[in-house]
Scaffold this active site. Structure first.
Site, PDB file in Angstrom:
ATOM      1  N   HIS A   1       0.852  -1.194   0.000  1.00 24.93           N
ATOM      2  CA  HIS A   1       0.000   0.000   0.000  1.00 24.93           C
ATOM      3  C   HIS A   1       0.885   1.241   0.000  1.00 24.93           C
ATOM      4  O   HIS A   1       2.090   1.151   0.227  1.00 24.93           O
ATOM      5  CB  HIS A   1      -0.887   0.025   1.257  1.00 24.93           C
ATOM      6  CG  HIS A   1      -0.102   0.205   2.530  1.00 24.93           C
ATOM      7  ND1 HIS A   1       0.582  -0.827   3.128  1.00 24.93           N
ATOM      8  CD2 HIS A   1       0.154   1.296   3.291  1.00 24.93           C
ATOM      9  CE1 HIS A   1       1.210  -0.390   4.206  1.00 24.93           C
ATOM     10  NE2 HIS A   1       0.965   0.922   4.324  1.00 24.93           N
TER      11      HIS A   1
ATOM     12  N   ASP B   1       0.961   5.251   1.822  1.00 24.75           N
ATOM     13  CA  ASP B   1       0.319   5.998   2.900  1.00 24.75           C
ATOM     14  C   ASP B   1      -0.399   7.205   2.294  1.00 24.75           C
ATOM     15  O   ASP B   1       0.023   7.749   1.280  1.00 24.75           O
ATOM     16  CB  ASP B   1       1.348   6.419   3.954  1.00 24.75           C
ATOM     17  CG  ASP B   1       1.904   5.211   4.714  1.00 24.75           C
ATOM     18  OD1 ASP B   1       1.287   4.122   4.631  1.00 24.75           O
ATOM     19  OD2 ASP B   1       2.945   5.347   5.374  1.00 24.75           O
TER      20      ASP B   1
ATOM     21  N   HIS C   1       4.828   0.125  -0.020  1.00 23.42           N
ATOM     22  CA  HIS C   1       5.554  -0.680   0.960  1.00 23.42           C
ATOM     23  C   HIS C   1       4.656  -1.771   1.523  1.00 23.42           C
ATOM     24  O   HIS C   1       3.432  -1.712   1.377  1.00 23.42           O
ATOM     25  CB  HIS C   1       6.130   0.203   2.079  1.00 23.42           C
ATOM     26  CG  HIS C   1       5.112   1.102   2.741  1.00 23.42           C
ATOM     27  ND1 HIS C   1       4.571   2.212   2.135  1.00 23.42           N
ATOM     28  CD2 HIS C   1       4.529   1.042   3.966  1.00 23.42           C
ATOM     29  CE1 HIS C   1       3.722   2.804   2.948  1.00 23.42           C
ATOM     30  NE2 HIS C   1       3.664   2.105   4.071  1.00 23.42           N
TER      31      HIS C   1
ATOM     32  N   ARG D   1       6.773  -8.508  16.041  1.00 21.46           N
ATOM     33  CA  ARG D   1       7.341  -7.222  15.640  1.00 21.46           C
ATOM     34  C   ARG D   1       6.326  -6.120  15.919  1.00 21.46           C
ATOM     35  O   ARG D   1       5.119  -6.344  15.783  1.00 21.46           O
ATOM     36  CB  ARG D   1       7.677  -7.267  14.144  1.00 21.46           C
ATOM     37  CG  ARG D   1       8.210  -5.965  13.581  1.00 21.46           C
ATOM     38  CD  ARG D   1       8.579  -6.136  12.110  1.00 21.46           C
ATOM     39  NE  ARG D   1       9.066  -4.892  11.560  1.00 21.46           N
ATOM     40  CZ  ARG D   1       8.298  -3.932  11.047  1.00 21.46           C
ATOM     41  NH1 ARG D   1       6.988  -4.089  11.005  1.00 21.46           N
ATOM     42  NH2 ARG D   1       8.830  -2.829  10.568  1.00 21.46           N
TER      43      ARG D   1
HETATM   44  O1  LIG Z   1       5.042  -1.901  10.262  1.00 21.19           O
HETATM   45  C1  LIG Z   1       5.617  -1.223   9.423  1.00 21.19           C
HETATM   46  O2  LIG Z   1       6.855  -1.203   9.339  1.00 21.19           O
HETATM   47  C2  LIG Z   1       4.850  -0.392   8.432  1.00 21.19           C
HETATM   48  C3  LIG Z   1       3.506   0.049   8.909  1.00 21.19           C
HETATM   49  C4  LIG Z   1       2.746   0.770   7.837  1.00 21.19           C
HETATM   50  O3  LIG Z   1       3.089   0.746   6.695  1.00 21.19           O
HETATM   51  C5  LIG Z   1       1.529   1.537   8.180  1.00 21.19           C
HETATM   52  O4  LIG Z   1       1.088   1.520   9.352  1.00 21.19           O
HETATM   53  O5  LIG Z   1       0.986   2.194   7.275  1.00 21.19           O
HETATM   54 FE   LIG Z   2       2.133   2.294   5.542  1.00 20.98          FE
END
Ligand SMILES: O=C(O)CCC(=O)C(=O)O
Ligand SMILES: [Fe+2]
Length: 362
Positions: free
Chosen positions: A232, A234, A294, A305
């Site tokens: 996705h 942001d 990403h 994690r």
């Molecule tokens: O957990 C991550 O490293 C990325 C989280 C992410 O992409 C988001 O919350 O939009």
């Molecule tokens: Fe994200």
């Protein structure tokens, strides 16, 4: 914190409960069919020359370095950001405390169908046929209402930590925003909400839209078959992300010549925060900065994690449109995107996900 008007954008797109309630990961010995992802694209990432650039904010060349990173990668690792390690550790500790609660306790703080904050799966879930190995908690301003449900007698520490982190993140994101604009040769005066520091930051029409997203990727019995967070971009201008030390998972998509793109791991660097370019910055920069695609793969070492993402955008009613750099003022530059308010774009994204940017294109 600009939450009222932005919440309206989410209220218009209510979700079904099956797209809100996470799996009870603690009592799931195998990956259920609903969470098995086809992995024809290979979850392991290809080798690519070079890592994500690291930029120190105190570097005299920071603007140029950030600009180059945002053009070629759409992201960079940020050092010298001035956020105390102790505060970052406290936020992660509180996130661990939250996600470590029994499932039935966490469900007490469940996001409501038309709500923006609280416990639940990723907002992008309805766009995919499979579920992700992920649970999240979204905060906008004070998390007190949900925190009280989670810990009737011990919510203060959580609230104080999250509020203090958001305050620091806001100041940092303002600074990063200014440096990124400088790298594009765009005057910050173009963005009234950024330039005018005297505006009341708590007034919903002039305060930036921000949100804090706590993410947990539980230990997975079969990491190769699950997906942490599907690909996705942001939505807002930029994201400042902290990820657990020593635990891999985040990957960004990078053009790799005529063969298409490849996934590049973003390894947690000591003390660094990751900055991502979001969709609204791609529009603002007329496509010079790339809103980076990403995803998160599930950690192979079976360790849980955590990540903490701070999303930063203009006020909800602000109209975002491509800005000209001062050197371009007397040139004819063709805008590649139409003007769109933050609120409108959040709605378009909620309905169209990865097609949203192309719908704004002219
Ligand atoms: O957990 C991550 O490293 C990325 C989280 C992410 O992409 C988001 O919350 O939009
Ligand atoms: Fe994200």
């Amino acid at each position: 914190m600009g939450t009222t008007t932005l919440s309206e954008a989410y209220r218009d797109h209510p979700l079904h409960l099956r797209h809100i309630i996470p799996l009870d990961f603690g009592s799931t010995p195998t990956v259920p069919e609903s969470h098995v992802w086809p992995h024809s694209d290979g979850f392991s990432s290809a080798d690519i020359s070079g890592d994500l650039p690291v930029v120190d904010m105190r570097d005299p060349d920071a603007a140029e370095l950030m600009g180059r990173a945002c053009e070629t990668w759409g992201a960079f690792q940020l050092m010298g950001h001035g956020i105390p390690m102790k505060l970052i550790e406290e936020v992660e500790l509180e996130a661990r405390r939250l996600f470590g609660l029994p499932a039935e306790q966490k469900l007490k703080a469940l996001r409501s169908p038309g709500g923006a904050t609280g416990y639940g799966v990723a907002r992008i879930t309805p766009f995919f046929t499979k579920y992700m190995w992920h649970e999240g908690f979204t905060i906008m301003g004070s998390p007190i209402d949900h925190a009280r449900e989670l810990w009737p007698h011990g919510y203060q520490q959580f609230c104080e930590t999250m509020e203090s982190y958001q305050k620091q993140m806001k100041l940092l994101a303002d600074d990063v925003m200014r440096i990124m604009l400088k790298s594009l040769n765009i005057s910050e005066q173009e963005l009234s909400w950024l330039a005018n520091k005297n505006l009341n930051q708590y007034h919903t029409t002039t305060a930036p839209c921000t949100a804090l997203q706590l993410n947990s990727y539980p230990s997975c019995p079969d990491p190769n078959r699950a997906m942490g967070l599907a690909p996705h971009t942001d939505t807002f201008l930029l994201t400042v992300l902290h990820q657990t030390a020593h635990i891999d998972g985040l990957q960004i998509s990078k053009e790799a010549g005529p063969t298409g793109s490849t996934w590049v791991p973003v390894r947690p660097a000591n003390g660094a925060l990751v900055v991502n370019v979001g969709d609204l910055f791609q529009i603002l920069s007329n496509g010079r900065f790339t809103s980076v695609v990403h995803r998160v793969v599930v950690n192979q070492t079976r360790r849980q994690r955590f990540s903490v993402a701070y999303f930063y955008g203009p006020p909800a009613d602000f109209a975002v449109s491509p800005l000209l750099s001062s050197g371009q003022q007397d040139q004819v530059v063709v805008p590649r995107y139409r003007s769109v308010t933050v609120k409108e774009y959040v709605g378009i994204k909620a309905k169209n996900l990865d097609k949203a940017l192309s719908l704004i294109k002219i």
